[in-house]
Design an enzyme around this catalytic site. Structure first.
Site: not given
Ligand code: 9D3
Length: 252
Positions: A169, A154, A89, A116
């Protein structure tokens, strides 16, 4: 292209990778995708991949050791390392422009985590580019990695049939698409719009454009706003795009 996916849950990938376009692309030799289990690179008795964060705080953090060993193993599976993408994230947003950029590479390494987050030395030491697929919370990086693989593969030449690729496109991202209908002409009292049966191709094109604008205004007004280039004004490949507010004003 070669894609290596580093994950704690390789089994999550089996079904999406073995259906439809992704399956066909692998069969055609356009892409080779390998799944590598990070836990196989642990050295302790408990096969531990996560630990408590230094400084305190909730949850657990992915340890650098197993991931470095895993990445170094994967390095030896191909001639060069290629781009390393860290699904998190805490990253740049994945977009169609990014998908196009990644589709140019001959090799990608995707790291999907749990817990986390990642020890910061993973990003730095592996030269990994952090990528998020959007502002919502998933349970881990696996589905995000699959989204990236799906969007990138893709775009590889030969992955799609000819009719599909025509729609790819850059202009197709400027507006939402117009509503589509197929047989039957009446379904549960709902009729196909008369104009689509008229055979008047100019009128149909005009109707479709007006519908596309209307739907964009309703569901994705952000695509019509003026401001920074990222959101409108230009396609993400930098080519000029018609001013949609102008077009909307003319046609409403
Ligand atoms: C409380 C902090 N959290 C961050 C928003 C902790 C957290 C929650 C869920 C950390 C990692 C995750 C798991 N998510 C992913 O690994 C992840 C992800 C996502 O949750 N949303 C959008 N893109 C991605 S890419 C990897």
């Amino acid at each position: 292209m070669r894609i290596d996916i580093l994950t704690l849950f390789p089994e999550m990938f089996a079904s999406p990778l073995n259906c439809s376009i992704l399956k066909r692309a692998q069969e055609r030799g356009l892409v080779a995708i390998s799944l590598v289990n990070i836990r196989d690179f642990t050295t302790d008795k408990y096969r531990k991949v996560d630990d408590k964060p230094y400084g305190g705080g909730p949850g657990m953090v992915m340890m650098p050791g197993p991931l470095f060993d895993c990445a170094e193993f994967v390095d030896r599976l191909g001639p060069e390392r290629g781009r390393v993408i860290l699904l998190t994230p805490q990253g740049e947003r994945f977009t169609q422009a990014k998908a196009r950029e990644l589709a140019q590479e001959s090799r990608l390494v995707l790291i999907a985590g749990r817990y986390e987050g990642f020890d910061e030395r993973i990003r730095i030491g592996l030269g990994a580019e952090p990528l998020s697929i959007g502002d919502y919370v998933l349970n881990g990086g696996e589905l995000a990695a699959m989204v990236v693989v799906d969007a990138v593969v893709r775009l590889l030449p030969g992955a799609l049939g000819d009719e599909d690729s025509a729609k790819d496109d850059s202009f197709s991202e400027a507006l939402l698409e117009y509503p589509q209908y197929t047989r039957p002409e009446v379904f549960r009292d709902m009729k196909v719009p008369e104009i689509l049966l008229s055979g008047d191709h100019a009128k149909i094109a005009q109707w479709r454009r007006q519908q596309a604008l209307e739907r964009t205004r309703q569901w994705r007004p952000d695509l019509l706003e003026t401001g920074d280039r990222e959101r409108k004004g230009e396609s993400d490949d930098g080519t000029a795009r018609p001013d949609q507010r102008q077009a909307a004003a003319e046609e409403s």
